[in-house]
Write a protein that holds these residues in place. Structure first.
Motif, PDB file in Angstrom:
ATOM      1  N   GLU A  61       0.896  -1.096   0.147  1.00  0.00           N
ATOM      2  CA  GLU A  61       0.013   0.123  -0.056  1.00  0.00           C
ATOM      3  C   GLU A  61       0.848   1.027   0.021  1.00  0.00           C
ATOM      4  O   GLU A  61       0.771   2.140  -0.666  1.00  0.00           O
ATOM      5  N   PHE A  62       1.825   1.388   0.835  1.00  0.00           N
ATOM      6  CA  PHE A  62       2.690   2.382   0.701  1.00  0.00           C
ATOM      7  C   PHE A  62       3.442   2.693  -0.428  1.00  0.00           C
ATOM      8  O   PHE A  62       3.436   3.766  -0.860  1.00  0.00           O
ATOM      9  N   LEU A  63       3.948   1.600  -0.954  1.00  0.00           N
ATOM     10  CA  LEU A  63       4.971   1.705  -2.269  1.00  0.00           C
ATOM     11  C   LEU A  63       4.089   2.116  -3.562  1.00  0.00           C
ATOM     12  O   LEU A  63       4.379   3.014  -4.228  1.00  0.00           O
ATOM     13  N   GLU A  64       2.740   1.616  -3.268  1.00  0.00           N
ATOM     14  CA  GLU A  64       1.960   2.049  -4.497  1.00  0.00           C
ATOM     15  C   GLU A  64       1.301   3.778  -4.365  1.00  0.00           C
ATOM     16  O   GLU A  64       1.278   4.284  -5.232  1.00  0.00           O
ATOM     17  N   LEU A  65       1.396   3.980  -2.923  1.00  0.00           N
ATOM     18  CA  LEU A  65       0.996   5.400  -2.647  1.00  0.00           C
ATOM     19  C   LEU A  65       2.374   6.165  -3.170  1.00  0.00           C
ATOM     20  O   LEU A  65       2.146   7.152  -3.815  1.00  0.00           O
ATOM     21  N   ASP A  66       3.387   5.974  -2.867  1.00  0.00           N
ATOM     22  CA  ASP A  66       4.669   6.544  -3.274  1.00  0.00           C
ATOM     23  C   ASP A  66       4.510   6.717  -4.897  1.00  0.00           C
ATOM     24  O   ASP A  66       4.980   7.733  -5.366  1.00  0.00           O
ATOM     25  N   ASP A  67       4.119   5.650  -5.682  1.00  0.00           N
ATOM     26  CA  ASP A  67       4.103   5.984  -6.949  1.00  0.00           C
ATOM     27  C   ASP A  67       3.083   6.851  -7.343  1.00  0.00           C
ATOM     28  O   ASP A  67       3.338   7.842  -8.361  1.00  0.00           O
TER      29      ASP A  67
END
Length: 600
Positions: A61-67
């Protein structure tokens, strides 16, 4: 063509000659609304503090938010900076750019926990996350890149402090840009007939290419007289750049600023030193070229303002922008139909801002925005301008293919490969021009232009790289980075690189003050390595079957999906050895042979 023209206001430039900036945001108000919305990302990201190791689902979830954040920042920054570059005097766009910078700093501060927390995840736990959440595999390479730099990552609080200092770290570059692009004014240059010619960043090189030596000298002296007046200010700005690089390098426990800069792009520092050493071992061809240029121009001594004028007289190549585009399409045809279709799209759908206008940023660049690339030119109709067009479109199509092919996390290619695609296009353009040119004098004119590319890119950019390294080392030793010290160093390098046939004019000692790339953190060496790689790639593309083109397009689509040395090996060039540089210099020597034969 735009030679000897009055510089127009931005409002007077035809819309077809401007980039389609509204493809990002329809209006400034739409940009402001998106910035207001995007500011919520700061809190959203901060909610993950202390949670990245709790589960694979949370980490994903965090990495996709970062994208998602990356895409939003890309749009906001591109719109603000492109608007600012249209006219650097407009305070509103300067402020918009500053707002984006502040927003990015806030994001970096809010997410400063990311790297330390990712470092702290046990290897076994992370492998379990990959098994439980298969979608995380997309980020394995990215996570490995972060985790391999454990020795250079600080605590959560320390990372937050460094992130907060990010806006200050941009100050030297911003100050240089304002001084260089907005504040400096150059006296008109007077030609042999007493006619006045405006000297600007955009007109300077065309003036240097004039057959009128009186005009060349006047333009040269006008330009550097202004830089000489601001030499102490310029030295203080450059010294600030070196100090901020040293601060971040030492804080992150790197031995040198060079180690810090190249580690981020996975390029061994040996490649930097190998470039300088290999060029030092091959100074003879450069000195031979300077001597040949002096003899062909019939001069007792060659001055710095004689470096750009064509040595072949009675050949003038000028182009309208439409002619330049047609020539680009023909020259780049060996890259195949897919590449040609993208090139036409860029020409027809508002990728390019063509002509100089009052206050416009000098030079040329391509910015790989996600919506589509944006290319800034200051087109004057010279042969150099045609080469600049294919150069920047090389960058643009590299960005376009990487953005289209790679997931967001891997779509940005690193700067080591950035100059390969652009200079490969230049090499293909030159080979095309030579292949269709039968007139002996025109061929000699073109070979002279090719020789100038070697001088200006392989040798001159290596000289810049040596200067940049030396100034960084001065900062590391605690020496004063004064105008006198910088001028002495720069003049010494010019004497070394240009050899005994060159009169190294005193004014050239302050040229360092007008080079924006010294604020890009070890960027310039990649022009030279990129040129060497591009010569090898263009040769393969023209000599081999379609496998060479296929490998090259795969390289352009690679983003940062692997390290840059591996990417280039896949395209057929091994930059871990001096061979590409030596081979390029060998071609330089062969061109010198042909030039001497043609003009014997």
């Amino acid at each position: 063509m735009q030679q000897n023209h009055t510089i127009r206001a931005r409002s007077e430039v035809d819309s077809q000659d401007k980039w389609a900036i509204n493809d990002i945001f329809a209006t400034d108000d739409a940009w402001r609304a998106e910035l207001a919305r995007a500011k919520s990302y700061t809190q959203q990201a901060a909610c993950y503090r202390g949670r990245l190791s709790e589960s694979g689902k949370t980490l994903l979830e965090f990495l996709e938010l970062d994208d998602e954040i990356s895409l939003a920042v890309d749009a906001l920054a591109n719109y603000a900076q492109r608007r600012s570059d249209e006219d650097t005097r407009v305070a509103a766009y300067q402020e918009m750019t500053a707002q984006v910078t502040r927003f990015v700093v806030e994001l970096q501060s809010a997410t400063a926990f990311e790297t330390p927390e990712l470092m702290a995840i046990d290897e076994g736990v992370l492998e379990q996350f990959y098994q439980e959440v298969p979608e995380l595999e997309r980020y394995r390479l990215s996570l490995n890149r972060i985790r391999r730099r454990r020795a250079h990552v600080l605590s959560d609080k320390e990372e937050a402090l460094l992130a907060a200092a990010g806006e200050m770290a941009q100050s030297p570059d911003e100050i240089f840009s304002m001084l260089n692009d907005a504040d400096m004014r150059f006296d008109d240059a007077t030609d042999a007939e007493g006619k006045q010619h405006p000297v600007t960043h955009g007109t300077y090189i065309p003036l240097m290419q004039s057959a009128d030596r009186v005009l060349r000298k006047a333009a040269f002296e006008s330009l550097y007289r202004e830089y000489e007046q601001f030499r102490n200010t310029s030295a203080a700005v450059l010294a600030s750049q070196m100090k901020q690089l040293l601060f971040f390098a030492q804080t992150r426990h790197y031995a040198t600023t060079l180690d810090a800069a190249l580690d981020g792009t996975e390029v061994p520092v040996e490649i930097y030193h190998n470039l300088i050493e290999t060029v030092h071992q091959n100074m003879a061809p450069m000195h031979r070229y300077v001597g040949l240029r002096r003899r062909l121009l019939g001069l007792d001594g060659l001055h710095m303002y004689d470096l750009f004028v064509p040595v072949v007289k009675d050949v003038e190549m000028t182009f309208t922008f439409e002619q330049a585009k047609e020539l680009a399409l023909k020259a780049l045809a060996p890259l195949g139909k897919e590449y040609g279709a993208i090139l036409r799209e860029g020409f027809n759908k508002g990728w390019i801002d063509v002509y100089e206008n009052q206050g416009k940023r000098s030079g040329a660049y391509s910015s790989g925005a996600r919506v589509h690339p944006f290319v800034l030119l200051n087109f004057n109709g010279t042969l150099d301008d045609v080469f600049t067009l294919v150069h920047e479109m090389g960058h643009a199509i590299h960005s376009y293919l990487s953005n289209k092919t790679q997931p967001t996390v891997y779509s940005d290619y690193v700067i080591f490969v950035a100059e390969v695609a652009s200079t490969c296009n230049e090499a293909l353009l030159m080979q095309h021009l030579l292949s269709v040119t039968k007139d002996q004098r025109t061929r000699a004119y073109l070979i002279n232009h090719f020789l100038e590319q070697f001088r200006g890119t392989l040798y001159r950019q290596t000289m810049f790289a040596e200067f940049e390294l030396a100034v960084n080392e001065m900062a590391q030793r605690g020496e004063g980075i004064t105008a006198d010290a910088l001028c002495a160093l720069y003049r010494k390098l010019n004497v070394q690189y240009y050899g005994p046939d060159m009169i190294v004019d005193e004014q050239i000692a302050v040229e360092w003050a007008r080079i924006p790339h010294f604020y890009y953190n070890y960027y310039v060496y990649q022009y030279a390595t990129g040129y060497a790689a591009a010569i090898a790639l263009s040769t393969r593309i023209l000599q081999e079957d379609e496998s060479g083109v296929k490998d090259y397009l795969h390289f352009l689509s690679g983003g940062c999906s692997t390290d840059p040395i591996t990417l280039l090996r896949g395209a057929g060039v091994d930059m871990s050895t001096p061979t590409p540089i030596s081979d390029a210099i060998m071609l330089f020597n062969q061109l010198l042979d042909e030039m001497e034969s043609l003009l014997a």
